[in-house]
Design an enzyme around this catalytic site. Structure first.
Site, PDB file in Angstrom:
ATOM      1  CD  GLN A  71      35.215  46.214  42.896  1.00 56.84           C
ATOM      2  OE1 GLN A  71      35.562  46.806  43.896  1.00 56.84           O
ATOM      3  NE2 GLN A  71      34.574  46.808  41.915  1.00 56.84           N
ATOM      4  CG  HIS A  72      39.324  45.819  39.508  1.00 50.61           C
ATOM      5  ND1 HIS A  72      38.289  46.643  39.133  1.00 50.61           N
ATOM      6  CD2 HIS A  72      39.751  46.284  40.713  1.00 50.61           C
ATOM      7  CE1 HIS A  72      38.110  47.565  40.060  1.00 50.61           C
ATOM      8  NE2 HIS A  72      38.978  47.360  41.027  1.00 50.61           N
ATOM      9  CG  ASP A 238      36.435  43.096  46.736  1.00 47.42           C
ATOM     10  OD1 ASP A 238      36.141  44.123  46.089  1.00 47.42           O
ATOM     11  OD2 ASP A 238      37.615  42.698  46.857  1.00 47.42           O
TER      12      ASP A 238
END
Length: 474
Positions: A71-72, A238
Site C-alpha cells: 500500500q501507499h 496487501d
C-alpha cells in the site's frame, strides 16, 4: 480446468499463485525478488512480475488475474506515462514533516472525517506534499498518481510509457480498488469519492487518479504482449488482499506477526479515529478494514533468540516452561521505537527483574508476551469502536511458534485459529480474479493449521499496563 491467478507485489518480492477456479486448490506458483530500499523505480516491479509469471508457468491457460500490492507507495507519472522519479514506498519516512504540515492545515478531526486517516509518513498524500516542497520541478511534471498495484495493473492491460507499450500512455485507463484508494489520504471510504481539495493541497495541483473499480468488476483484459481474453480483476492493497485470502468476516480479527505487526478486522461501517491509532481503510469486498500497525512484532523474538543464545524451538521450550506473567517480568518491546502508540524515539525495556525472577525461561516468556501485548492494545482499540471480536486469525511465520499460539490465547482471551502457511495476499487476489471472471465471489475454504481455545490470563495484560504507565505515565 479453469485457472485464475493472483499476484502479491510486496516490498521484498513478487509472488504469483495460480488456483483452480472450481476447488480453489493451488496448481502452481512463482516468485521473483525486488531490490532493497525505501525508494524503488517501478520498472523493477514490472520486471519481477513478468519473471514471477514465467516462474509460475505463464498465463496461457489462465482465465483471469488480479494484482495485490504494497500500500501507499507513490508512483508519479508524467503526461507521456513516464515515471517522474523513483517511487517512495510505505516505509520511507522522509515525509513525516509533511504529514504534520497537513494536520496543521486541516486538523486531525477534519482529515479523518474526509479520508478516514490522520496522516503519517506512510500515506501517499504526505509523500506528494514532500515532493511538492522538496522537488518542485518534479512535482510540476506529475500528470497522474498511482499506487504500486494500480501501475502494475495498468501495465498488464497494455498501457505504459509512450513507445514502450502496446496501448500507450492512456492515463485515464489507470484503475484501482477501494482498499488501496483508502490508503492515499485523499479518498473518502464513506462516500467512495476522491477528495480533490486534499489531493491539490498535497501536490499543489490536480492530476489524474485511478478509477475505482468495484469488487465484482473487471478492470480490463491482459494486453501487455498483445490482446488476450484474460480478465483483469480490480486488485487490492496487501492487507485487504490478505483479508480476502483468509476469508475474514465480521467478528474475525487478523493479527499478523511480520517484521511489523498489524491488527485489522472487517466491519460493515467505516471507523473514524482522530487519535490516529486506527487507520480507517476500506476492504476489498465492499466493507471496511480498520487497521492498527505496530513497528515491533516478529523481530522481538529474533532479539530473544540472540539474547538467550537459542533457536526458535529452544525459545518456545523456555517460554512454555514459565508461568503466564513470567514471574512478574515484563518486556515493553519498543526495540525500533513505536508507531502505535506513537513513540518513535522509545527503546525496549525489561522490567520486574528480581533475583528470583531473572531466569532464562521468564525472559523468554516476557519477550513473547510483550510482543503480543503490544498487538492486543491494537485489538482493544478496534473493539472500542464497536467491533464484536469472536476469534483471532493469527498469521505470519512467528504464529507457528508453539509458545506464541499458547500465549496468544492467554493474552487475547479469544479463540485462536492459525491458518496453514500460504501466500494470502496473492490468494486474496485470486479471489478477486475469480469474482471478476464469474460475477460471484468464490466460497473456497481456508485450511487451518491449529485451533487453540481461549485461556484468559489477565495478569499478563495488567503487568504490561503497569509497566507502560511506569515508563510513560499512561
Amino acid at each position: 480446468m479453469t485457472l485464475v491467478a493472483g499476484v502479491d507485489s510486496s516490498t521484498q518480492s513478487c509472488k504469483v499463485v495460480i488456483r483452480d477456479l472450481a476447488s480453489g486448490d493451488v496448481v502452481r506458483s512463482g516468485r521473483a525478488s525486488h531490490p532493497d530500499g525505501t525508494e524503488v523505480h517501478p520498472d523493477h516491479w514490472w520486471t519481477a512480475l513478468l519473471a514471477a509469471i514465467d516462474d509460475a508457468g505463464g498465463l496461457d491457460d489462465v482465465a483471469a488475474i488480479s494484482v495485490g500490492g504494497q500500500q501507499h507507495g507513490m508512483v508519479a507519472l508524467d503526461a507521456q506515462g513516464n515515471v517522474v522519479r523513483e517511487a517512495l514506498l510505505w516505509n520511507d519516512t522522509r515525509s513525516a514533516g509533511a504529514a504534520q504540515d497537513l494536520i496543521a492545515e486541516f486538523g486531525a478531526d477534519a482529515l479523518v472525517e474526509r479520508s478516514g486517516l490522520v496522516p503519517v509518513a506512510s500515506f501517499t498524500s504526505t509523500k506528494l506534499r514532500w515532493l511538492r516542497d522538496n522537488e518542485p520541478e518534479n512535482a510540476k511534471r506529475v500528470a497522474a498518481v498511482a499506487l504500486p498495484h494500480d501501475w502494475l495493473t495498468w501495465r498488464l492491460m497494455g498501457y505504459g510509457p509512450e513507445g514502450d507499450s502496446p496501448l500507450g500512455a492512456k492515463l485515464d485507463a489507470l484503475t484501482t480498488d477501494r482498499s488501496d484508494a483508502s490508503g492515499t489520504g485523499y479518498w473518502n471510504p464513506a462516500t467512495g469519492e476522491y477528495d480533490r481539495d486534499l489531493l491539490i493541497a498535497a501536490l499543489g495541483h490536480d492530476v489524474v487518479v485511478p478509477r475505482v473499480v468495484a469488487p465484482n468488476e473487471s478492470a480490463g483484459k491482459v494486453a501487455y504482449n498483445g490482446p488476450t481474453d484474460i480478465v483483469v480483476g480490480p486488485g487490492a492493497g496487501d492487507n485487504a488482499g490478505a483479508g480476502l485470502g483468509l476469508g475474514a468476516g465480521e467478528g474475525d480479527v487478523v493479527v499478523s506477526l511480520g517484521t511489523s505487526g498489524t491488527v485489522f478486522a472487517v466491519t460493515p461501517e467505516p471507523v473514524r479515529d482522530a487519535t490516529g491509532t486506527i487507520a480507517g481503510f476500506a476492504d476489498a469486498a465492499g466493507q471496511f478494514l480498520p487497521l492498527v500497525a505496530t513497528l515491533n512484532a516478529a523481530r522481538v523474538l529474533d532479539s530473544a533468540t540472540r539474547l538467550l543464545e537459542v533457536d526458535f524451538d529452544g525459545l518456545a521450550e523456555l517460554a512454555l516452561s514459565a508461568e503466564p506473567g513470567a514471574g512478574g517480568v515484563t518486556l515493553v518491546p519498543y526495540f525500533e521505537g513505536e508507531r502505535t502508540p506513537n513513540r518513535p524515539d522509545a527503546t525496549a525495556s525489561l522490567l520486574g527483574l528480581t533475583l528470583a525472577s531473572a531466569t532464562r525461561a521468564n525472559i523468554a516468556r516476557a519477550h513473547v508476551e510483550g510482543m503480543l501485548c503490544g498487538l492486543a492494545d491494537g485489538v482493544d482499540a478496534v473493539r472500542a469502536h464497536g467491533l464484536d471480536a469472536k476469534r483471532i486469525l493469527l498469521v505470519g511465520g512467528a504464529a507457528f511458534n508453539p509458545a506464541v499460539g499458547r500465549a496468544a490465547a492467554q493474552v487475547f482471551g479469544l479463540p485462536i485459529d492459525i491458518p496453514k502457511p500460504g501466500e494470502y495476499v496473492a490468494m486474496g487476489a485470486t479471489v478477486q480474479a475469480a469474482w471478476a471472471l464469474t460475477g460471484e465471489r468464490p466460497a473456497w475454504q481456508v485450511a487451518m493449521d491449529t485451533h487453540i481455545d481461549p485461556d484468559p490470563q489477565p495478569v499478563v495484560r495488567e503487568q504490561y499496563r503497569r509497566a507502560t504507565e511506569q515508563l510513560y505515565g499512561q
